[in-house]
Design a protein around this motif. Structure first.
Motif, PDB file in Angstrom:
ATOM      1  N   SER A 628      -2.027   9.477  -1.180  1.00 52.01           N
ATOM      2  CA  SER A 628      -1.910   8.650  -2.381  1.00 52.01           C
ATOM      3  C   SER A 628      -1.280   7.316  -1.998  1.00 52.01           C
ATOM      4  O   SER A 628      -0.665   7.183  -0.934  1.00 52.01           O
ATOM      5  CB  SER A 628      -1.046   9.356  -3.422  1.00 52.01           C
ATOM      6  N   GLU A 646      -8.150   5.010  -4.560  1.00 52.31           N
ATOM      7  CA  GLU A 646      -7.435   6.109  -5.194  1.00 52.31           C
ATOM      8  C   GLU A 646      -8.078   6.490  -6.526  1.00 52.31           C
ATOM      9  O   GLU A 646      -8.210   7.686  -6.844  1.00 52.31           O
ATOM     10  CB  GLU A 646      -5.975   5.721  -5.397  1.00 52.31           C
ATOM     11  N   TRP A 657      -6.355  15.509  -5.425  1.00 48.25           N
ATOM     12  CA  TRP A 657      -6.611  15.193  -6.836  1.00 48.25           C
ATOM     13  C   TRP A 657      -7.470  16.262  -7.498  1.00 48.25           C
ATOM     14  O   TRP A 657      -8.001  16.032  -8.587  1.00 48.25           O
ATOM     15  CB  TRP A 657      -7.302  13.835  -6.964  1.00 48.25           C
TER      16      TRP A 657
END
Length: 913
Positions: A628, A646, A657
């Protein structure tokens, strides 16, 4: 040959005839005759020819005896008999035997019986090569005949009876070669004519090199036969003879002894020459191996002229048949299936300089060792002196090891290789089991290349040890060349040294190096170790230092790692931590990268950006959902790209994610559109895409008709070829044109400029600039059918204004449609033709995707608003996809809303989108 007085013969008796084969000619009047072999070497018998004396051959000095020279024509007489008799079947009689010496005298006939065979004594006398003795011959008839022949030879001046030039028939023998190496270099590996004079054992001979009469002892290169051990007097000891030694010697004697051969001198060993013996029927070494009389020897096989492949193959065949010396042979090679023995994969890591890690097709990683080689290592003297200093690092501190590793790294990393398993070395007390292999890249043997550079040496084995490389002889030859040129480890004078500063964990040293690394900007480095997805150990060649490097701008999950202070067990990692480490290892380990150091943490670890193949690796981890974005990235120029990456990873729910939930957006209820959109989908294939994102499509149901038309057109033109230049193209004509693939197609002439003709191939939509001679008039029957390719554009979309963005959109459209069968629906008529929607052609209608909507959602196209009520639903769907692309800053939206720049304050009116 002997002039001693011989006793008068006894009362005449009918002669007894014997048969045999001439093994050896001792001189012009003496031969050795052998019988037929029966279960072993046959008996032998020396026969001295009656009634004649031949000139004496010279002898080498030995013991108290001095060296003697040839009498004139002694060698000529010996050679005359050798060429006539050796290996031939003869008939002979024993005239008498000298009791004191046991010598037997008699007559010799070349052939199978005395009556039809050639009298050898008479032949010698006729050539003037011997003298007739007047005593001791059987009967006056034979004596008179020989005397008559001798008189004729004298009258003709034949042989030794010549009036002049006798000294020209005396050899100048070099019994001792003072400098054997010099003689080898003199002949430069070229074949030399020779006569084999003696066979000591199956693989050692003595020979005269012609025409200079060098007397040499030659060991046949590449092989060794069972031999004879010598006693105290230097003579073979029958009690200590190796099994099959006599048979091997006889095998060589019957093929080489006193035969004309060619010898290639290849090397010298203890003043004995080493080389190959070439007989008109083949290489004796290969024959001995094939019949199980010899084995290959490693120390000289690399010298063999023409390579060792044939010798190894012959030995292998004898082993398989268990012939003679191999009767008890049992192979020690590993019993592997073909799939296990040979495989290929991608090299992902070099371990020192003799082992590599290979990733197979199924994803498993296998460690293999290069067979039969040894990497550079400390000399035994250095190890005994304890020269392994504190902080000893083998890669940098062992001479040539770093060069060997670098050679393999640059040659193999990320490359596909072919692997053949040669043997498996069992585990020992201190070492695990090793799978030892021959590795090829592009057909080149990696181990051979390493050895030829002097970066490794070849392991020596016992002669009966089959656990070796399948290309062992090539390795030996490569090592020999490297040793002669003093390459690498063979250069004892100039061993490289590497003074490497290890900054890992050393805060003080790291602070000293930080300013240099910061000012250097982008620096080249090699990834030596991967500790986690974002933590690497790098070697910087320019600064000759090792550093721990942390990737800037990201948070990467921590992987599993050992407990601190050597405690047993491991610390569990975070989700996807091990996956991130594996990903970085596969992509970065031992690759050349570029780094830019920004700062340093309190542990002395450097923080910065890393580029792999000119791509920001922090960004790559974010794109893959393995990291991240960290808040520290906001101050970097890479922040915007990382933020977009991202968002994309979140949208695709990649890895970290996977459970990410985006904030809900309330859906706006659709209005009642009133009118109904009509659909009539037709299956098509796209054949051409223009730079303006227009495209040509063929209807699938017309494919057979098109193929039939093309076949008929080509058959017509091939059967009745048109006259070149008879047709003059004009704009608007439908003609036949020969495309660059050599086939005829229908085409429309769009423009004529001199000899250049601009064509549109109406059945496929592609264009080409051709010449008039490649165009011909087309029969009306083939010009009549309508074009099979139709021109379309996408409905409800607009191209971006930037040329690069347009090119990207056209490329993406081509990739999405190439080679696929699609569904086409005409939505409305545009200014330049039909505007359509394209759907993918899945069987389940719910799974079909709108090509235009996918391009809009990827931020490659804009939406064009339409007033037709029947298109409101379609346009709203497109707008929703466009809003999503804007939010995620994809492609044309990466710098914000491009439509906002069209406001009045920028000097233009706002564009309708």
């Amino acid at each position: 040959m002997s002039s001693q007085q011989q006793p008068a013969p006894q009362e005449k008796q009918p002669p007894q005839y014997f048969k045999g084969i001439v093994k050896l000619v001792l001189s012009g009047d003496a031969v050795i005759i052998r019988g037929q072999p029966k279960g072993g070497p046959p008996p032998e018998r020396q026969l001295n020819l009656s009634g004649i004396n031949a000139p004496r051959l010279g002898r080498r000095a030995g013991g108290s005896a001095e060296e003697t020279k040839d009498e004139p024509f002694a060698w000529d007489a010996r050679e005359y008999l050798r060429k006539k008799l050796v290996g031939k079947e003869v008939v002979f009689t024993i005239e008498y035997k000298v009791p004191s010496s046991g010598r037997e005298y008699g007559f010799l006939y070349l052939g199978k019986d005395a009556s039809s065979g050639e009298n050898v004594i008479e032949a010698l006398v006729s050539e003037g090569l011997v003298t007739v003795r007047q005593e001791g011959i059987r009967g006056s008839t034979e004596l008179a005949r020989l005397a008559e022949l001798e008189s004729a030879a004298k009258a003709a001046g034949k042989g030794k009876w010549a009036s002049a030039g006798l000294q020209e028939h005396v050899r100048d023998i070099k019994w001792v070669v003072e400098n054997p190496r010099q003689l080898v270099d003199k002949f430069k590996g070229k074949p030399v004519q020779a006569v084999v004079e003696h066979v000591r054992d199956g693989s050692t001979i003595r020979a005269f090199l012609l025409p200079d009469f060098y007397h040499i002892t030659l060991m046949v290169s590449g092989i060794r036969c069972p031999g004879f051990k010598l006693d105290s007097e230097g003579k073979p000891d029958p009690a200590a003879t190796e099994p099959l030694a006599e048979e091997a010697k006889f095998f060589t004697e019957t093929r080489l002894l006193q035969r004309d051969v060619q010898i290639v001198l290849e090397s010298v060993n203890n003043n004995n020459f080493v080389g190959s013996v070439i007989h008109p029927n083949g290489n004796i070494a290969e024959l001995l191996l094939r019949d199980g009389f010899a084995r290959c020897v490693d120390w000289s096989i690399a010298m063999v002229t023409g390579g060792a492949e044939k010798l190894r193959a012959a030995e292998k065949a004898a082993k398989e048949k268990k012939m003679r010396i191999w009767k008890d042979y049992v192979s020690s090679a590993p019993q592997l299936s073909a799939k296990e023995k040979q495989f290929n994969g991608k090299v992902v890591e070099i371990v020192n300089a003799d082992a590599i890690m290979v990733k197979l097709h199924d994803g498993t990683i296998r460690k293999i060792f290069l067979a039969s080689i040894r990497p550079p290592r400390l000399e035994e003297k250095a190890e005994e002196k304890g020269e392994k200093k504190k902080g000893f690092r083998p890669l940098y501190d062992i001479p040539w090891l770093y060069e060997a590793r670098e050679f393999l790294r640059k040659k193999l990393i990320d490359k596909r290789v072919d692997v053949t398993v040669d043997y498996v070395q069992p585990a020992s007390a201190n070492y695990p089991e090793k799978t030892c292999c021959t590795v090829l890249i592009g057909g080149a043997n990696v181990a051979e290349a390493l050895v030829s550079k002097g970066f490794a040496t070849v392991i020596r084995y016992r002669q009966d040890d089959d656990q070796r490389s399948s290309r062992y002889d090539e390795l030996l030859a490569a090592e020999m060349k490297a040793s002669k040129t003093s390459k690498g480890v063979h250069d004892k004078k100039e061993a490289p040294t590497h003074r490497v500063a290890d900054l890992s964990g050393d805060l003080a040293k790291s602070k000293q190096f930080l300013p240099f690394l910061q000012r250097a900007g982008r620096s080249e480095a090699v990834v030596e170790f991967v500790a986690s997805g974002s933590r690497l150990r790098l070697y910087i060649p320019r600064e000759t230092c090792l550093i721990t490097f942390l990737l800037a701008g990201i948070n990467c999950p921590r992987g599993t790692r050992p407990n601190l202070n050597g405690a047993p067990g491991v610390q569990d990692g975070e989700p996807f931590g091990d996956a991130a480490q594996l990903f970085t290892k596969e992509h970065c380990l031992q690759r050349e990268v570029e780094i830019e150091v920004e700062s340093m943490d309190k542990g002395g670890n450097f923080i910065g950006w890393l580029w792999l193949d000119n791509h920001n690796y922090s960004l790559k981890l974010v794109e893959e959902g393995l990291a991240s974005v960290h808040f520290t990235a906001e101050r970097s120029v890479h922040y915007r790209a990382m933020q977009i990456a991202e968002e994309n990873a979140k949208a695709k729910k990649l890895r970290i994610w996977a459970n990410y939930v985006e904030k809900e957006v309330k859906a706006v209820p659709e209005e009642d559109v009133g009118a109904e959109r009509k659909t009539n989908y037709q299956a098509v294939v796209i054949t051409e895409v223009t730079p303006e994102l227009r495209f040509y499509a063929q209807k699938v149901d017309q494919g057979q008709a098109l193929e039939q038309l093309m076949n008929q057109l080509r058959q017509e033109l091939n059967t009745n070829p048109p006259l070149a230049g008879a047709y003059v193209p004009k704009k608007g004509d439908i003609c036949a044109a020969k495309f660059s693939d050599g086939e005829w197609y229908r085409a429309r002439v769009e423009k004529v400029a001199g000899n250049q003709v601009h064509l549109l191939y109406i059945d496929y939509g592609n264009r080409e600039v051709s010449t008039a001679v490649k165009c011909v008039s087309i029969p009306a029957v083939y010009a009549g059918p309508a074009a099979f390719a139709h021109d379309y554009s996408l409905a409800c979309v607009a191209l971006p204004s930037d040329p690069e963005d347009i090119q990207e959109a056209v490329t993406a459209f081509g990739e999405d449609t190439n080679g696929r069968q699609l569904l086409l629906n005409v939505e409305y008529k545009g200014a330049n033709g039909d505007c359509v929607t394209l759907l993918t052609n899945e069987t389940d209608a719910a799974q079909r995707k709108d090509i235009a909507r996918e391009l809009i959602a990827d931020g490659l196209l804009c939406v064009e608003t339409r007033r037709e009520k029947r298109l409101v639903k379609l346009v709203n769907d497109y707008i929703a996809a466009q809003d999503s692309a804007k939010k995620r800053h994809l492609n044309i939206w990466r710098y914000g809303d491009i439509t906002e720049d069209d406001a009045n304050e920028f000097g233009v009116g706002k564009r309708k989108i």
